[in-house]
Write an enzyme that holds these catalytic residues in place. Sequence first.
Site, PDB file in Angstrom:
ATOM      1  N   ASP A 159      -7.104  -9.245   2.323  1.00 37.43           N
ATOM      2  CA  ASP A 159      -7.167  -8.948   3.760  1.00 37.43           C
ATOM      3  C   ASP A 159      -8.554  -9.098   4.379  1.00 37.43           C
ATOM      4  O   ASP A 159      -8.806  -8.591   5.482  1.00 37.43           O
ATOM      5  CB  ASP A 159      -6.626  -7.531   4.028  1.00 37.43           C
ATOM      6  CG  ASP A 159      -5.113  -7.506   3.996  1.00 37.43           C
ATOM      7  OD1 ASP A 159      -4.506  -8.481   4.479  1.00 37.43           O
ATOM      8  OD2 ASP A 159      -4.544  -6.530   3.485  1.00 37.43           O
ATOM      9  N   ASP A 219       1.580 -11.926   4.353  1.00 34.58           N
ATOM     10  CA  ASP A 219       0.545 -11.438   5.274  1.00 34.58           C
ATOM     11  C   ASP A 219      -0.722 -12.298   5.193  1.00 34.58           C
ATOM     12  O   ASP A 219      -1.479 -12.412   6.152  1.00 34.58           O
ATOM     13  CB  ASP A 219       0.153  -9.980   4.954  1.00 34.58           C
ATOM     14  CG  ASP A 219       1.328  -9.080   4.644  1.00 34.58           C
ATOM     15  OD1 ASP A 219       2.348  -9.583   4.139  1.00 34.58           O
ATOM     16  OD2 ASP A 219       1.220  -7.869   4.875  1.00 34.58           O
ATOM     17  N   GLY A 252      10.842 -13.753  -5.936  1.00 34.32           N
ATOM     18  CA  GLY A 252      10.427 -13.013  -4.747  1.00 34.32           C
ATOM     19  C   GLY A 252      10.608 -11.521  -4.945  1.00 34.32           C
ATOM     20  O   GLY A 252      11.492 -11.085  -5.695  1.00 34.32           O
ATOM     21  N   THR A 301       9.805  -7.558  -2.725  1.00 37.76           N
ATOM     22  CA  THR A 301       9.246  -6.951  -1.525  1.00 37.76           C
ATOM     23  C   THR A 301       8.248  -5.867  -1.896  1.00 37.76           C
ATOM     24  O   THR A 301       8.255  -5.359  -3.014  1.00 37.76           O
ATOM     25  CB  THR A 301      10.345  -6.378  -0.618  1.00 37.76           C
ATOM     26  OG1 THR A 301       9.811  -6.221   0.703  1.00 37.76           O
ATOM     27  CG2 THR A 301      10.871  -5.038  -1.127  1.00 37.76           C
ATOM     28  N   ARG A 308       7.891  -7.451   9.748  1.00 36.08           N
ATOM     29  CA  ARG A 308       6.473  -7.753  10.000  1.00 36.08           C
ATOM     30  C   ARG A 308       6.008  -8.933   9.147  1.00 36.08           C
ATOM     31  O   ARG A 308       5.157  -9.709   9.589  1.00 36.08           O
ATOM     32  CB  ARG A 308       5.595  -6.524   9.784  1.00 36.08           C
ATOM     33  CG  ARG A 308       4.209  -6.721  10.360  1.00 36.08           C
ATOM     34  CD  ARG A 308       3.470  -5.444  10.670  1.00 36.08           C
ATOM     35  NE  ARG A 308       3.102  -4.655   9.538  1.00 36.08           N
ATOM     36  CZ  ARG A 308       3.662  -3.490   9.199  1.00 36.08           C
ATOM     37  NH1 ARG A 308       4.617  -2.961   9.944  1.00 36.08           N
ATOM     38  NH2 ARG A 308       3.246  -2.817   8.147  1.00 36.08           N
ATOM     39  N   TRP A 322       4.085 -12.157  10.519  1.00 38.61           N
ATOM     40  CA  TRP A 322       2.835 -12.753  10.018  1.00 38.61           C
ATOM     41  C   TRP A 322       3.030 -14.251   9.799  1.00 38.61           C
ATOM     42  O   TRP A 322       2.111 -15.053  10.018  1.00 38.61           O
ATOM     43  CB  TRP A 322       2.385 -12.090   8.717  1.00 38.61           C
ATOM     44  CG  TRP A 322       1.980 -10.641   8.750  1.00 38.61           C
ATOM     45  CD1 TRP A 322       2.348  -9.672   7.854  1.00 38.61           C
ATOM     46  CD2 TRP A 322       1.086  -9.982   9.678  1.00 38.61           C
ATOM     47  NE1 TRP A 322       1.760  -8.474   8.182  1.00 38.61           N
ATOM     48  CE2 TRP A 322       0.991  -8.633   9.293  1.00 38.61           C
ATOM     49  CE3 TRP A 322       0.398 -10.419  10.813  1.00 38.61           C
ATOM     50  CZ2 TRP A 322       0.204  -7.700   9.984  1.00 38.61           C
ATOM     51  CZ3 TRP A 322      -0.371  -9.487  11.516  1.00 38.61           C
ATOM     52  CH2 TRP A 322      -0.460  -8.162  11.099  1.00 38.61           C
TER      53      TRP A 322
HETATM   54  N1  GLY Z   1      -0.695  -6.309   5.912  1.00 41.09           N
HETATM   55  C1  GLY Z   1      -0.095  -5.069   5.647  1.00 41.09           C
HETATM   56  C2  GLY Z   1       0.960  -4.726   6.619  1.00 41.09           C
HETATM   57  O1  GLY Z   1       1.329  -5.526   7.463  1.00 41.09           O
HETATM   58  O2  GLY Z   1       1.436  -3.603   6.554  1.00 41.09           O
END
Ligand code: GLY
Length: 373
Positions: A87, A148, A206, A208, A220, A224
């Site tokens: 991140d 993300d 895959g 989660t 979310r 992203w």
């Molecule tokens: N990147 C972490 C989230 O979206 O919670």
Amino acid sequence: MWNKAIEDAVDKIRTNINRFGTRFPHVSEDGAYLMNDNDDWTNGFWSGMLWLCYEYTGDEEFRLAASRTVEDFRRRFEKKTVLDHHDIGFLYSLSSKAQWIVDKDESGRQLTLQAADHLLKRWRPEGGYIQAWGPEGDEKEGGRIIIDCLMNLPLLFWAGQQTGDPEYYQIAAMQADKSRRYLVRGDDSSYHTFFFDPKTGEPIGGATHQGYTNGSTWTRGQAWGVYGFALAYRYTQNPVYLETSKRMARYFLERLPEDYVAYWDFNAPVTDGTSRDSSASAIVAAGLQELIGHMDKDDQERTYFEQGVMKSMTSLVQNYSTISENTEGLLKHGSYHVRGGLSPDDYMIWGDYFYLEALIRLENGGRGYWYER
Ligand code: GLY
């Protein structure tokens, strides 16, 4: 309506400067932001909001507060405080890179280049991917990529532009390709994360982290992807990324409930108590505006996506924002980690950031800090 919402947000952020002091907002509990000392993945969003406010108002108070956060990010980089993850892009695009973009501050540019080099170290050549979390060789995390991360690639693309070194672009593009191949499914939905054998790069499957189940589509994560692939297209002009952003956007918009703001996972059973994730809809509202900016004028889908932005933003402002309320946050009903039992269902600092970015894009065409203007 956009103007009124922005003015309201700017007032709240101005009040928050004193309220927050040197600390950083994360997510809220009982209506108040939980604060931290710049040691989480979310800290860049507060910095980015201050830069957005400075650009919108020209008010020096915001520039000073934003610059102070950049100094904090410098300290964080020097001490390597919780930087062992992908991140880095969220953190340094919206703080030191924003400072460079807004103020042409060379020290901000240098710090951002260092941050890009740090992110580059997460490239695992044997596997052919950027490792999401944990140190190299980590037994559990060594082989994981995450959707993300698409929002962290602009940091690498930007560094490539700045330095002329092709490695940044090559690695960012390889990560985007790998994400497209393994995280985006044939029906345009997405996995949140995917595992590979770190020694051979063989795909495993895959999984989660924050979604409903391994095969579900965490809202979310899909968001992203919409924004991240549009940005990958901006930097590379590879039409495959534009198409992928469109596919993911269609999937997202087609599955929204009546009020046009997403539930937290597209596969979660919907009952009276099912949480929304307003932050996912805010990310998509900003990301769609990026995407639309790259579409041909006569593209038949433009209107559909433009309506998607309008309907989502209208609902966010009218039904989810805190306009005229005396609050710290801007956007209610975000969901951080429902699966992990963390669902304060309230403010999330990234939801506030993307809501403001999307509003400013609508109001005056302003942008965030994902690329040079
Ligand atoms: N990147 C972490 C989230 O979206 O919670």
